[in-house]
Design a protein around this motif. Structure first.
Motif, PDB file in Angstrom:
ATOM      1  N   UNK A  61       0.827  -1.203   0.000  1.00  0.00           N
ATOM      2  CA  UNK A  61       0.000   0.000   0.000  1.00  0.00           C
ATOM      3  C   UNK A  61       0.868   1.262   0.000  1.00  0.00           C
ATOM      4  N   UNK A  62       2.000   1.228   0.664  1.00  0.00           N
ATOM      5  CA  UNK A  62       2.915   2.378   0.691  1.00  0.00           C
ATOM      6  C   UNK A  62       3.413   2.718  -0.714  1.00  0.00           C
ATOM      7  N   UNK A  63       3.717   1.691  -1.498  1.00  0.00           N
ATOM      8  CA  UNK A  63       4.185   1.929  -2.865  1.00  0.00           C
ATOM      9  C   UNK A  63       3.082   2.560  -3.716  1.00  0.00           C
ATOM     10  N   UNK A  64       1.858   2.113  -3.529  1.00  0.00           N
ATOM     11  CA  UNK A  64       0.727   2.694  -4.260  1.00  0.00           C
ATOM     12  C   UNK A  64       0.526   4.139  -3.817  1.00  0.00           C
ATOM     13  N   UNK A  65       0.584   4.363  -2.511  1.00  0.00           N
ATOM     14  CA  UNK A  65       0.411   5.720  -1.986  1.00  0.00           C
ATOM     15  C   UNK A  65       1.437   6.665  -2.591  1.00  0.00           C
ATOM     16  N   UNK A  66       2.681   6.215  -2.693  1.00  0.00           N
ATOM     17  CA  UNK A  66       3.726   7.052  -3.286  1.00  0.00           C
ATOM     18  C   UNK A  66       3.424   7.361  -4.745  1.00  0.00           C
ATOM     19  N   UNK A  67       2.917   6.390  -5.490  1.00  0.00           N
ATOM     20  CA  UNK A  67       2.617   6.601  -6.906  1.00  0.00           C
ATOM     21  C   UNK A  67       1.432   7.538  -7.110  1.00  0.00           C
ATOM     22  N   UNK A  68       0.460   7.449  -6.221  1.00  0.00           N
ATOM     23  CA  UNK A  68      -0.752   8.263  -6.354  1.00  0.00           C
ATOM     24  C   UNK A  68      -0.589   9.624  -5.677  1.00  0.00           C
ATOM     25  N   UNK A  69       0.457   9.749  -4.848  1.00  0.00           N
ATOM     26  CA  UNK A  69       0.693  10.953  -4.058  1.00  0.00           C
ATOM     27  C   UNK A  69      -0.385  11.117  -2.982  1.00  0.00           C
ATOM     28  N   UNK A  70      -0.651  10.003  -2.306  1.00  0.00           N
ATOM     29  CA  UNK A  70      -1.605   9.978  -1.203  1.00  0.00           C
ATOM     30  C   UNK A  70      -0.902   9.355  -0.005  1.00  0.00           C
ATOM     31  N   UNK A  71      -1.588   9.265   1.123  1.00  0.00           N
ATOM     32  CA  UNK A  71      -0.974   8.594   2.267  1.00  0.00           C
ATOM     33  C   UNK A  71      -1.505   7.160   2.373  1.00  0.00           C
ATOM     34  N   UNK A  72      -0.807   6.347   3.131  1.00  0.00           N
ATOM     35  CA  UNK A  72      -1.146   4.930   3.248  1.00  0.00           C
ATOM     36  C   UNK A  72      -2.529   4.744   3.860  1.00  0.00           C
ATOM     37  N   UNK A  73      -2.891   5.590   4.802  1.00  0.00           N
ATOM     38  CA  UNK A  73      -4.219   5.484   5.413  1.00  0.00           C
ATOM     39  C   UNK A  73      -5.312   5.672   4.372  1.00  0.00           C
ATOM     40  N   UNK A  74      -5.108   6.599   3.450  1.00  0.00           N
ATOM     41  CA  UNK A  74      -6.093   6.807   2.380  1.00  0.00           C
ATOM     42  C   UNK A  74      -6.223   5.555   1.525  1.00  0.00           C
ATOM     43  N   UNK A  75      -5.091   4.973   1.139  1.00  0.00           N
ATOM     44  CA  UNK A  75      -5.130   3.759   0.316  1.00  0.00           C
ATOM     45  C   UNK A  75      -5.883   2.659   1.061  1.00  0.00           C
ATOM     46  N   UNK A  76      -5.573   2.479   2.335  1.00  0.00           N
ATOM     47  CA  UNK A  76      -6.241   1.454   3.149  1.00  0.00           C
ATOM     48  C   UNK A  76      -7.747   1.711   3.197  1.00  0.00           C
ATOM     49  N   UNK A  77      -8.140   2.960   3.412  1.00  0.00           N
ATOM     50  CA  UNK A  77      -9.566   3.305   3.476  1.00  0.00           C
ATOM     51  C   UNK A  77     -10.257   3.101   2.131  1.00  0.00           C
ATOM     52  N   UNK A  78      -9.587   3.443   1.044  1.00  0.00           N
ATOM     53  CA  UNK A  78     -10.180   3.244  -0.282  1.00  0.00           C
ATOM     54  C   UNK A  78     -10.356   1.761  -0.571  1.00  0.00           C
ATOM     55  N   UNK A  79      -9.304   0.974  -0.279  1.00  0.00           N
ATOM     56  CA  UNK A  79      -9.363  -0.462  -0.564  1.00  0.00           C
ATOM     57  C   UNK A  79     -10.411  -1.179   0.286  1.00  0.00           C
ATOM     58  N   UNK A  80     -10.642  -0.705   1.489  1.00  0.00           N
ATOM     59  CA  UNK A  80     -11.657  -1.328   2.347  1.00  0.00           C
ATOM     60  C   UNK A  80     -13.034  -0.712   2.114  1.00  0.00           C
ATOM     61  N   UNK A  81     -13.120   0.228   1.199  1.00  0.00           N
ATOM     62  CA  UNK A  81     -14.352   0.930   0.846  1.00  0.00           C
ATOM     63  C   UNK A  81     -14.942   1.702   2.021  1.00  0.00           C
ATOM     64  N   UNK A  82     -14.077   2.104   2.948  1.00  0.00           N
ATOM     65  CA  UNK A  82     -14.514   2.964   4.044  1.00  0.00           C
ATOM     66  C   UNK A  82     -14.734   4.383   3.534  1.00  0.00           C
ATOM     67  N   UNK A  83     -13.900   4.793   2.567  1.00  0.00           N
ATOM     68  CA  UNK A  83     -14.041   6.101   1.916  1.00  0.00           C
ATOM     69  C   UNK A  83     -13.709   5.932   0.434  1.00  0.00           C
ATOM     70  N   UNK A  84     -13.984   6.960  -0.327  1.00  0.00           N
ATOM     71  CA  UNK A  84     -13.628   6.991  -1.748  1.00  0.00           C
ATOM     72  C   UNK A  84     -12.580   8.071  -1.963  1.00  0.00           C
ATOM     73  N   UNK A  85     -11.770   7.919  -3.003  1.00  0.00           N
ATOM     74  CA  UNK A  85     -10.753   8.948  -3.265  1.00  0.00           C
ATOM     75  C   UNK A  85     -11.391  10.310  -3.519  1.00  0.00           C
ATOM     76  N   UNK A  86     -10.781  11.334  -2.953  1.00  0.00           N
ATOM     77  CA  UNK A  86     -11.225  12.690  -3.229  1.00  0.00           C
ATOM     78  C   UNK A  86     -10.853  13.033  -4.667  1.00  0.00           C
ATOM     79  N   UNK A  87     -11.548  14.011  -5.198  1.00  0.00           N
ATOM     80  CA  UNK A  87     -11.379  14.437  -6.577  1.00  0.00           C
ATOM     81  C   UNK A  87      -9.923  14.675  -6.949  1.00  0.00           C
ATOM     82  N   UNK A  88      -9.157  15.295  -6.071  1.00  0.00           N
ATOM     83  CA  UNK A  88      -7.769  15.646  -6.367  1.00  0.00           C
ATOM     84  C   UNK A  88      -6.895  14.425  -6.615  1.00  0.00           C
ATOM     85  N   UNK A  89      -7.293  13.250  -6.111  1.00  0.00           N
ATOM     86  CA  UNK A  89      -6.481  12.049  -6.265  1.00  0.00           C
ATOM     87  C   UNK A  89      -6.837  11.235  -7.515  1.00  0.00           C
ATOM     88  N   UNK A  90      -7.960  11.537  -8.149  1.00  0.00           N
ATOM     89  CA  UNK A  90      -8.408  10.709  -9.275  1.00  0.00           C
ATOM     90  C   UNK A  90      -7.432  10.661 -10.441  1.00  0.00           C
TER      91      UNK A  90
END
Length: 163
Positions: A61-90
């Motif tokens: 998840x850290x590698x994905x976060x680095x590629x997307x320019x997001x933090x690991x918590x965001x990736x974890x939340x997106x993958x678990x469908x707790x939240x969706x990516x904000x517009x700026x990350x799309x």
């Protein structure tokens, strides 16, 4: 420890991918394939798409976060469908995936909104680029108003140019 048995080492318990060999050669354990259990059954959300792509590419998840320019918590939340990516990350998500996971649109206004979202633009940012009021875009996208005349042409040109 009795002969023929061994206790679980930390990498067996923590690692989420198949075929990871224990970092301690004395163990010789090969981790079970946990990724299939965590593999999305269907791709219903952007988080499902991210998780599938990450597992397919054997990334953390850290590698994905680095590629997307997001933090690991965001990736974890997106993958678990707790939240969706904000517009700026799309835009970063789409680059990472190599495709656009947003549903296709069959109307001009639907394509307009999909392109705006794909580009990571807010209604305000796009309004500035197009030289119109942001409430105009909001009303169009909500179906409260219909673009006609020069505004219709403006939308058509934007969709043609950016889509």
């Amino acid at each position: 420890m009795r002969a023929g048995t061994h206790s679980l080492c930390w990498c067996e318990l923590l690692h989420e991918r198949a075929s990871l060999r224990c970092l301690f050669a004395t163990c010789g354990y090969q981790a079970i394939n946990l990724s299939r259990k965590a593999y999305p059954n269907s791709l219903k959300t952007i988080g499902d798409h991210i998780r599938k792509q990450r597992l397919d590419r054997n990334l953390f998840q850290k590698q994905v976060a680095d590629q997307i320019n997001a933090d690991v918590t965001s990736i974890r939340n997106w993958e678990s469908n707790a939240t969706s990516p904000e517009l700026q990350f799309l835009p970063g998500v789409i680059r990472f995936l190599g495709y656009n996971p947003l549903p296709e649109a069959d109307t001009l206004m639907g394509r307009f909104r999909r392109i705006r979202t794909t580009l990571g633009l807010t209604q305000e940012e796009l309004a500035r680029k197009l030289g119109i009021d942001e409430s105009t875009i909001a009303h169009w996208e909500q179906g409260e108003n219909t673009a006609v005349g020069p505004y219709q042409k403006l939308i058509e040109e934007f969709v043609e140019r950016e889509g």
